[in-house]
Design an enzyme around this catalytic site. Structure first.
Site, PDB file in Angstrom:
ATOM      1  N   ARG A 184       0.823  -1.215   0.000  1.00 58.36           N
ATOM      2  CA  ARG A 184       0.000   0.000   0.000  1.00 58.36           C
ATOM      3  C   ARG A 184       0.856   1.264   0.000  1.00 58.36           C
ATOM      4  NH1 ARG A 184      -2.705  -3.915   3.053  1.00 58.36           N
ATOM      5  NH2 ARG A 184      -1.719  -3.197   4.957  1.00 58.36           N
ATOM      6  N   GLU A 234       2.848  -6.460  13.894  1.00 58.87           N
ATOM      7  CA  GLU A 234       1.783  -6.528  14.900  1.00 58.87           C
ATOM      8  C   GLU A 234       1.121  -7.905  14.837  1.00 58.87           C
ATOM      9  OE1 GLU A 234      -1.402  -3.860  14.065  1.00 58.87           O
ATOM     10  OE2 GLU A 234      -2.286  -4.030  16.049  1.00 58.87           O
TER      11      GLU A 234
END
Ligand code: AMP
Length: 181
Positions: A69, A106
């Protein structure tokens, strides 16, 4: 009240085009999907312009985008400022000699790579991605750019998960987030 480094109105606009997806890609992760923002022409342009204005076009020689992205943002910033783009890619995608950096996400582990000859020695690099979470990804990009001979002039992300303190890992370099949640 919305908060971000380009002011509350920009932060509010960004927040209006982020889709929260619970439990993606793993249970317990609230995924911040920026597809609605990328699909909104005027807002996408405003985001790109805010990133350039925050750092100043004179502060960087090249734009590095983090797969995938980050590529969307990097290409638009590079076009608008007549700079080149350096792709920071996931492992195994680049065809020639690379520097590699493994890091914790994460939600898992990953490796990023950059071509060893991607940068002119000493070039100033603006690093962009969609989301800053723990800072592991951006930290790996910093490591790779440094090893390739570049100097990171700053980071921009559209959205920062402030409670994960990712920007502390990148200090003292300027970190710009249009929305901090
Ligand atoms: P981190 O390395 O923890 O800062 O994670 C940032 C990278 O993982 C970016 O490339 C993001 O695209 C992606 N990412 C991590 N957490 C999220 C999230 N909650 N929503 C969307 N993308 C995320």
């Amino acid at each position: 009240m919305f908060s971000g480094d380009s002011g509350p109105e920009v932060a509010r606009l960004v927040a209006s085009r982020v889709a929260d997806v619970p439990d993606f890609p793993k249970p317990g992760i609230l995924f911040k999907d920026l597809s609605p923002l990328f699909g909104d022409g005027p807002l996408f342009r405003a985001v790109v312009d805010e990133i350039i204005a925050y750092h100043g076009a004179g502060s960087f020689d090249v734009v590095a985008g983090i797969e995938a992205r980050g590529f969307v943002l990097a290409a638009a910033i590079a076009y608008a400022t007549e700079r080149g783009v350096v792709p920071i890619r996931k492992a195994g995608k680049l065809p020639r000699a690379v520097h590699s950096a493994a890091y914790d996400l994460e939600y898992g582990q990953a490796t990023l790579e950059v071509h060893t000859d991607a940068l002119v020695e000493g070039s100033r690099v603006l690093v962009v991605d969609d989301v800053l979470a723990t800072g592991g990804t951006a930290g790996a990009a910093l490591d790779l750019i440094t090893r390739a001979g570049g100097v990171v002039s700053g980071f921009s992300v559209v959205l920062e998960l402030g409670f994960l303190d990712g920007r502390e890992r990148l200090a003292p370099r300027p970190v710009h987030a249009l929305l901090t949640v």
